[in-house]
Design a protein around this motif. Structure first.
Motif, mmCIF file in Angstrom:
data_model
loop_
_atom_site.group_PDB
_atom_site.id
_atom_site.type_symbol
_atom_site.label_atom_id
_atom_site.label_comp_id
_atom_site.label_asym_id
_atom_site.label_seq_id
_atom_site.Cartn_x
_atom_site.Cartn_y
_atom_site.Cartn_z
ATOM 1 N N ASP A 15 23.942 39.234 44.008
ATOM 2 C CA ASP A 15 23.920 38.002 43.065
ATOM 3 C C ASP A 15 24.574 38.283 42.081
ATOM 4 N N LEU A 16 25.238 39.413 41.694
ATOM 5 C CA LEU A 16 25.920 39.925 40.424
ATOM 6 C C LEU A 16 26.803 38.664 40.017
ATOM 7 N N ARG A 17 27.803 38.241 40.776
ATOM 8 C CA ARG A 17 28.612 37.350 40.309
ATOM 9 C C ARG A 17 28.099 36.131 39.707
ATOM 10 N N TYR A 18 27.068 35.607 40.233
ATOM 11 C CA TYR A 18 26.142 34.554 39.804
ATOM 12 C C TYR A 18 25.460 34.875 38.533
ATOM 13 N N PHE A 19 24.832 36.186 38.620
ATOM 14 C CA PHE A 19 24.168 36.454 37.363
ATOM 15 C C PHE A 19 25.205 36.503 36.118
ATOM 16 N N LEU A 20 26.152 37.262 36.518
ATOM 17 C CA LEU A 20 27.140 37.378 35.383
ATOM 18 C C LEU A 20 27.758 36.141 34.946
ATOM 19 N N ASN A 75 18.974 44.159 30.733
ATOM 20 C CA ASN A 75 17.673 44.042 30.536
ATOM 21 C C ASN A 75 17.071 42.927 31.516
ATOM 22 N N CYS A 76 17.435 43.281 32.771
ATOM 23 C CA CYS A 76 16.973 42.374 33.751
ATOM 24 C C CYS A 76 16.117 43.051 34.953
ATOM 25 N N LEU A 77 15.770 42.407 35.991
ATOM 26 C CA LEU A 77 15.249 42.978 37.144
ATOM 27 C C LEU A 77 15.784 43.011 38.311
ATOM 28 N N PRO A 78 15.751 43.892 39.406
ATOM 29 C CA PRO A 78 16.493 43.873 40.588
ATOM 30 C C PRO A 78 16.850 42.607 41.005
ATOM 31 N N SER A 79 15.736 41.845 41.191
ATOM 32 C CA SER A 79 15.898 40.381 41.770
ATOM 33 C C SER A 79 16.641 39.715 41.029
ATOM 34 N N ASP A 80 17.039 39.796 39.790
ATOM 35 C CA ASP A 80 18.048 38.970 39.296
ATOM 36 C C ASP A 80 19.342 39.293 39.662
ATOM 37 N N ILE A 81 19.539 40.430 40.379
ATOM 38 C CA ILE A 81 21.133 40.502 40.816
ATOM 39 C C ILE A 81 21.144 40.929 42.334
ATOM 40 N N LEU A 82 20.037 40.908 42.882
ATOM 41 C CA LEU A 82 20.139 41.090 44.263
ATOM 42 C C LEU A 82 19.243 40.062 45.053
ATOM 43 N N ARG A 83 19.796 39.688 46.103
ATOM 44 C CA ARG A 83 18.986 38.538 47.073
ATOM 45 C C ARG A 83 18.551 38.997 48.270
#
Length: 89
Positions: A15-20, A75-83
């Motif tokens: 979810d890196l695109r969405y997170f970014l 400064n995030c968790l893996p669950s913020d960028i992976l689904r």
């Protein structure tokens, strides 16, 4: 007869695109310039091709070191960028 159990396929996508996008929206609201993938690559040492693969979901996997670097940088968790998406059977 021997029973064969099929393991459920684990589907984890980036979810890196969405997170970014969300991260940059926050930066813009604060008056900062948005981050580019090129800037993230330069500041983290992660290859631009790796970041591009993660934002387009073409990557087949992610190294723990890469994940750790991204989490430290943002400064995030893996669950913020992976689904995780459960396999539908």
């Amino acid at each position: 007869m021997r029973e064969v159990h099929m393991l459920a396929q684990i589907v984890i996508t980036s979810d890196l695109r969405y997170f970014l996008t969300q991260y940059n929206a926050k930066r813009i609201r604060q008056g900062d310039k948005p981050l580019t993938l090129r800037q993230v690559a330069r500041e983290t040492g992660i290859a631009l091709s790796t970041l591009t693969g993660l934002t387009t979901n073409r990557a087949q996997g992610i190294q723990f070191e890469t994940l750790s670097t991204l989490c430290s940088y943002f400064n995030c968790l893996p669950s913020d960028i992976l689904r995780y998406t459960p396999d539908e059977e």
